[in-house]
Design a protein around this motif. Structure first.
Motif, PDB file in Angstrom:
ATOM      1  N   LEU A   1     -10.350   6.648   1.262  1.00  0.00           N
ATOM      2  CA  LEU A   1     -10.460   5.724   0.724  1.00  0.00           C
ATOM      3  C   LEU A   1      -9.482   5.465  -0.343  1.00  0.00           C
ATOM      4  O   LEU A   1      -8.503   3.814  -0.270  1.00  0.00           O
ATOM      5  N   ASP A   2      -8.389   6.088  -0.186  1.00  0.00           N
ATOM      6  CA  ASP A   2      -6.583   5.752  -1.360  1.00  0.00           C
ATOM      7  C   ASP A   2      -6.064   6.569  -0.859  1.00  0.00           C
ATOM      8  O   ASP A   2      -5.103   7.575  -0.750  1.00  0.00           O
ATOM      9  N   MET A   3      -5.142   5.796   0.033  1.00  0.00           N
ATOM     10  CA  MET A   3      -5.971   4.196   1.109  1.00  0.00           C
ATOM     11  C   MET A   3      -5.380   4.120   2.218  1.00  0.00           C
ATOM     12  O   MET A   3      -5.093   2.751   2.527  1.00  0.00           O
ATOM     13  N   LYS A   4      -5.662   5.572   3.071  1.00  0.00           N
ATOM     14  CA  LYS A   4      -5.573   5.039   4.767  1.00  0.00           C
ATOM     15  C   LYS A   4      -6.003   3.763   4.955  1.00  0.00           C
ATOM     16  O   LYS A   4      -5.790   3.725   6.109  1.00  0.00           O
TER      17      LYS A   4
ATOM     18  N   ASP B   1       4.711   7.570  -2.725  1.00  0.00           N
ATOM     19  CA  ASP B   1       5.176   8.741  -3.749  1.00  0.00           C
ATOM     20  C   ASP B   1       4.251   7.535  -4.984  1.00  0.00           C
ATOM     21  O   ASP B   1       4.227   7.755  -5.781  1.00  0.00           O
ATOM     22  N   GLU B   2       3.125   7.114  -3.962  1.00  0.00           N
ATOM     23  CA  GLU B   2       2.546   6.210  -5.369  1.00  0.00           C
ATOM     24  C   GLU B   2       1.708   7.140  -6.364  1.00  0.00           C
ATOM     25  O   GLU B   2       1.287   6.909  -7.312  1.00  0.00           O
ATOM     26  N   GLU B   3       1.233   8.571  -6.113  1.00  0.00           N
ATOM     27  CA  GLU B   3       0.172   8.888  -6.703  1.00  0.00           C
ATOM     28  C   GLU B   3       0.672   9.858  -7.482  1.00  0.00           C
ATOM     29  O   GLU B   3       0.294  10.638  -8.037  1.00  0.00           O
ATOM     30  N   ILE B   4       2.060  10.073  -7.327  1.00  0.00           N
ATOM     31  CA  ILE B   4       3.150  10.751  -8.554  1.00  0.00           C
ATOM     32  C   ILE B   4       3.714  10.044  -8.825  1.00  0.00           C
ATOM     33  O   ILE B   4       5.672   9.884  -9.662  1.00  0.00           O
TER      34      ILE B   4
ATOM     35  N   LEU C   1      -3.828  -3.184  -0.765  1.00  0.00           N
ATOM     36  CA  LEU C   1      -4.881  -2.782  -0.430  1.00  0.00           C
ATOM     37  C   LEU C   1      -5.570  -1.335  -0.436  1.00  0.00           C
ATOM     38  O   LEU C   1      -6.026  -0.316  -0.020  1.00  0.00           O
ATOM     39  N   GLU C   2      -4.984  -1.671  -1.991  1.00  0.00           N
ATOM     40  CA  GLU C   2      -6.425  -0.200  -2.890  1.00  0.00           C
ATOM     41  C   GLU C   2      -7.511   0.005  -2.731  1.00  0.00           C
ATOM     42  O   GLU C   2      -7.703  -1.691  -2.254  1.00  0.00           O
ATOM     43  N   PRO C   3      -8.246   0.523  -2.637  1.00  0.00           N
ATOM     44  CA  PRO C   3     -10.119   0.657  -2.958  1.00  0.00           C
ATOM     45  C   PRO C   3     -10.461  -0.690  -3.651  1.00  0.00           C
ATOM     46  O   PRO C   3      -9.597  -0.614  -4.562  1.00  0.00           O
TER      47      PRO C   3
ATOM     48  N   GLY D   1       0.984  -0.910   0.004  1.00  0.00           N
ATOM     49  CA  GLY D   1      -0.319   0.253  -0.169  1.00  0.00           C
ATOM     50  C   GLY D   1       0.580   1.435   0.267  1.00  0.00           C
ATOM     51  O   GLY D   1       1.608   1.333   0.107  1.00  0.00           O
ATOM     52  N   HIS D   2       0.467   2.251  -0.338  1.00  0.00           N
ATOM     53  CA  HIS D   2       1.417   3.580  -0.168  1.00  0.00           C
ATOM     54  C   HIS D   2      -0.081   4.202   0.906  1.00  0.00           C
ATOM     55  O   HIS D   2      -1.177   4.596   1.761  1.00  0.00           O
ATOM     56  N   PHE D   3       0.901   5.200   1.651  1.00  0.00           N
ATOM     57  CA  PHE D   3      -0.007   5.976   2.852  1.00  0.00           C
ATOM     58  C   PHE D   3       0.419   8.065   2.149  1.00  0.00           C
ATOM     59  O   PHE D   3       0.061   9.244   2.797  1.00  0.00           O
TER      60      PHE D   3
HETATM   61 ZN   LIG Z   1      -4.484   4.595  -4.380  1.00  0.00          ZN
END
Ligand SMILES: [Zn+2]
Length: 387
Positions: A120-123, A154-157, A179-181, A91-93
């Motif tokens: 949701l994405d993705m805490k 840095d998943e979102e970037i 564990l992404e939504p 996952g990513h925080f």
């Molecule tokens: Zn995500």
């Protein structure tokens, strides 16, 4: 040791995860209220420290992978059957939300939903994996594979700073659970994702006065417009290939023939086999106006996650468990990429969408549906014992 997939044991797991829900929400609130936009290292590291402390408290062995420009990535090991390859929980925080978003979008629970930036994405997915492992521990269930949790920042970037770490850990693992939504409001699991890439086409033209010297100019904007029409032809929806010119820039004033213009293009492919052809098409672009010069940069960032037999086996295991829990668990494909694309491309069975069910990822109404939380947490715990 009881059969881990037995309905009896599963219902015990569900009982624990139902009882855990108030505490899960507290943990979630703390995590959401520790804002962590990808581009703010100090903020992301604060969220990482909180997570590290929580995982340590439950007996995990924490390794912090230090990164200069982005937040530090977090790896946590939990023991299991010796001599077996671990299961990777991925996952990513980081979130897409800038610091201060909480002022307008505070964490709140209302109408069976929890709201907040990154909820949701993705805490929630992170909190779910934490409590799934706690439930197993509380029930004394230790007859499962070791678990390696990897949470990156840095998943979102695009995961530039975490990709090699994700890949090196995945190579040592039996399977990867992401564990992404979940997909849609019914919460399907994701067995395939498109590959994602980005290109920038920059045109260097020739500036001139639009009234006095019009003929001497070579408009970068006109040239770019033709190039945009050209790359739009690369789209082939039937093959799952899309090309989206998403951002254009160019020119200085309306009375100047534009010297510079550029476009940022998003590309998606369903099959890795299509990557080469698309790359060739982009590198084969030539100017229509010979006085203009093109600069084409970019490429594929995430390979597609294809629906492999290994992934289907994981899906079927999850669906069987879901049935025992009284849930109907669907399967879906998505155009969005995740870190699961990297692990799947290595040939490691990867199942995605095991996180929260909700709606509005990256949007102001981002929320999770609370009634799915105990069931999905129990499903994840159960899946850990069956792989
Ligand atoms: Zn995500």
């Amino acid at each position: 040791m009881a059969n881990p997939t037995s309905t009896d044991l599963l219902s015990q797991i569900l009982q624990v995860s139902t009882r855990q829900q108030p505490e899960m929400l507290q943990t979630l609130q703390r995590l959401v209220e520790t804002e962590s936009p990808s581009d703010n290292k100090a903020a992301v590291d604060q969220a990482g420290s909180y997570l590290a402390q929580e995982f340590e408290r439950q007996g995990g062995r924490v390794t912090i992978h230090r990164v200069v420009d982005f937040g530090n990535h977090l790896q946590v090991e939990f023991p299991g059957r010796s001599g077996q390859k671990p299961v990777m929980l991925l996952g990513h925080f980081d979130t897409v939300w800038p610091l201060g978003t909480l002022a307008n979008m505070p964490f709140r629970v209302a109408g069976g939903r929890a709201y907040g930036p990154g909820v949701l994405d993705m805490k929630t997915g992170i909190v779910m994996l934490m409590y799934a492992l706690r439930a197993l521990n509380e029930l004394g269930i230790r007859d499962h594979r070791p678990v390696t949790v990897l949470l990156d920042t840095d998943e979102e970037i695009g995961s530039d700073s975490s990709r090699s770490l994700i890949e090196s850990i995945a190579r040592q693992c039996e399977a990867v659970l992401v564990l992404e939504p979940a997909q849609g409001t019914q919460g399907s699991l994701k067995t395939s994702r498109k590959g994602v890439g980005a290109y920038t086409i920059h045109v260097h033209g020739q500036a001139s006065h639009a009234g006095v010297d019009f003929e001497k100019g070579h408009s970068a904007i006109l040239e770019l417009s033709r190039q945009i029409l050209e790359v739009a032809k690369f789209t082939d929806v039937g093959r799952g290939i899309t090309v989206n010119p998403g951002v254009v820039r160019g020119g200085t004033r309306s009375n100047v023939v534009a010297a510079e213009a550029s476009v940022d293009v998003d590309i998606r492919i369903a099959r890795v086999a299509d990557a080469g052809e698309l790359e060739q098409k982009f590198s084969g672009l030539r100017p229509f106006d010979p006085h203009c010069r093109l600069e084409v940069t970019g490429g594929l960032n995430r390979p597609p996650m294809e629906r492999t037999p290994g992934t289907v086996r994981l899906l079927e295991a999850a669906q069987n468990l879901a049935k025992s829990l009284g849930m109907d668990l669907g399967e879906s494909a998505t155009g969005g990429g995740s870190d699961g694309n990297f692990t799947s491309a290595l040939g490691i069975p990867t199942l995605d969408g095991l996180g929260a069910v909700g709606e509005g990822a990256h949007a102001a109404h981002e929320c999770i549906f609370l009634d799915h939380l105990p069931l999905r947490t129990a499903l994840l715990a159960g899946l850990n014992t069956t792989i």
